[in-house]
Design a protein around this motif. Structure first.
Motif, PDB file in Angstrom:
ATOM      1  N   TRP A   1      -3.026   5.352  -4.619  1.00  0.00           N
ATOM      2  CA  TRP A   1      -3.833   4.776  -3.552  1.00  0.00           C
ATOM      3  C   TRP A   1      -5.174   5.472  -3.381  1.00  0.00           C
ATOM      4  CZ3 TRP A   1      -4.489   0.326  -1.951  1.00  0.00           C
ATOM      5  CH2 TRP A   1      -5.185   0.057  -0.763  1.00  0.00           C
TER       6      TRP A   1
ATOM      7  N   VAL B   1       0.836  -1.204   0.000  1.00  0.00           N
ATOM      8  CA  VAL B   1       0.000   0.000   0.000  1.00  0.00           C
ATOM      9  C   VAL B   1       0.868   1.251   0.000  1.00  0.00           C
ATOM     10  CG1 VAL B   1      -1.657   1.338   1.368  1.00  0.00           C
ATOM     11  CG2 VAL B   1      -1.976  -1.126   1.066  1.00  0.00           C
TER      12      VAL B   1
ATOM     13  N   ARG C   1       0.899   4.083  -2.757  1.00  0.00           N
ATOM     14  CA  ARG C   1       0.652   5.460  -2.328  1.00  0.00           C
ATOM     15  C   ARG C   1       1.724   6.399  -2.882  1.00  0.00           C
ATOM     16  NH1 ARG C   1      -2.594   6.575   1.940  1.00  0.00           N
ATOM     17  NH2 ARG C   1      -2.210   4.543   2.909  1.00  0.00           N
TER      18      ARG C   1
END
Length: 385
Positions: A45, A36, A40
């Protein structure tokens, strides 16, 4: 696509050789916390999070019915100061967001084609594409799966093995909320895992003997839903089959090296193992992050980005992570299949201690989402965006 984006964002002239994206793939991927962060850093994200479901709790239930059984254990992301261990998302949604980013990225050329041949040379690699297009590069990244043409061209051997199992994979609607809990039943034939999706939906990976998998897949939707609900002990209420079901024979593969002859391997070109513990794509994304960091450092030093010294450093960064993940998944899967009492006892004692000893539990959680070697490595995502 992630590798191509990261290289392009670092200023490398990058060509992505890949066919059109599969926007029909109904399977899901559980993106763990480090993945993640990587997404990001690519400014992706915000588009992905609304399409995903957080995995805030992981529940392990011994459903083997054997003489020695482990106690139920629940891991809570809040114990590590995290909102979630990761997020589960449909592959077609992940692919759609990555595709849009690839199409918009300057410095990245997407050749919607496949490689017909890969020929490593002293100072470059020459590729001939199926359309007849020729491409040359100082470094080729093989993200081309378990039957990798790049791996073969680089002369990298593999070790392969199989399991007496198939995985039935599908998505379910259910009448009770999952409450952001991912539940894994340990059965004598392998894991039966329910992973949250947005709303009252979950993805299922049901690992059983091949003949049982074939029998389940042949049931109509209503009969299959009832059988799966029975296997889940109705913890999520009544099931309804959502979409298609798919079958995958379980096997494993490890490349003897992840780099040679100006070629670097990532993802399933380098390692394949059963869909247990959400390790597959997350391990591949760590390959990508380490490779980009290694190559970018080499360029800043004025080194040949595809040279033997650079590839050796990439090999060194990845070997421990790949070996430990592969061994852990293989050991867990084989421990479920084994009827040997000492093996059952060791697995049960390990889970009992994890449930009772806080520092051990937190160590296992941290290692599960990001191994120590990756936590200590330079974080490519901090500079990639």
């Amino acid at each position: 696509m992630t590798a191509a984006l990261l290289f392009a964002r670092r200023g490398f002239a990058t060509a992505l050789v890949a066919p059109q994206v599969n926007l029909q793939d109904a399977r899901t991927t559980a993106l763990l916390e480090a993945s993640v962060r990587l997404l990001r850093s690519l400014d992706l994200w915000d588009a992905l999070e609304p399409r995903s479901a957080p995995l805030a709790h992981m529940r392990l239930i011994d459903d083997t019915g054997r003489l020695i059984r482990a106690p139920e254990v629940t891991f809570d992301a809040a114990e590590l100061g995290l909102e979630a261990f990761g997020y589960n998302i449909l592959n077609r949604d992940l692919n759609a967001v990555l595709m849009a980013a690839v199409e918009a990225e300057s410095g990245l050329t997407w050749l919607q084609d496949t490689a017909a041949s890969v020929r490593p040379g002293a100072d470059r690699v020459d590729l001939s594409l199926a359309s007849g297009t020729a491409v040359a590069a100082r470094l080729v990244v093989g993200a081309d799966g378990r039957e990798s043409l790049v791996r073969e061209a680089a002369g990298i051997a593999t070790r392969r093995w199989t399991y007496p199992q198939k995985a039935l994979v599908l998505n379910l609607d259910h009448s009770r909320p999952h409450s952001t809990i991912s539940t894994e039943f340990h059965t004598p034939t392998g894991p039966f895992t329910l992973v949250p999706l947005p709303g009252c939906m979950s993805s299922l990976v049901c690992v059983v003997e091949p003949e049982t998998a074939d029998r389940l897949a042949a049931l109509d939707d209503a009969a299959l839903a009832r059988e799966l609900e029975r296997r889940a002990h109705s913890i999520l209420g009544a099931f309804t089959i959502a979409g298609t079901r798919q079958l995958y024979p379980l096997s494993g593969l490890v490349a003897t090296s992840v780099a040679s002859a100006r070629c670097a391997l990532v993802g399933e070109a380098a390692h394949v193992f059963p869909p247990i513990g959400a390790q597959g794509l997350n391990l591949g994304l760590r390959d990508v992050a380490d490779l980009v960091e290694t190559v970018d450092r080499a360029r800043r030093r004025g080194e040949d980005i595809g040279g033997a010294a650079v590839l050796a450093r990439y090999e060194a960064t990845r070997r421990s992570d790949i070996a430990s993940r592969t061994a852990a998944v293989d050991l867990l899967n084989r421990s479920l299949l084994s009827g040997f009492l000492p093996v059952q006892a060791l697995r049960s004692v390990g889970l009992y201690l994890a449930g009772r000893i806080g520092p051990l539990r937190r160590l296992l959680m941290r290692e599960g989402i990001t191994p120590r070697a990756a936590r200590l490595a330079p974080p490519v995502w901090r500079a990639a965006g």
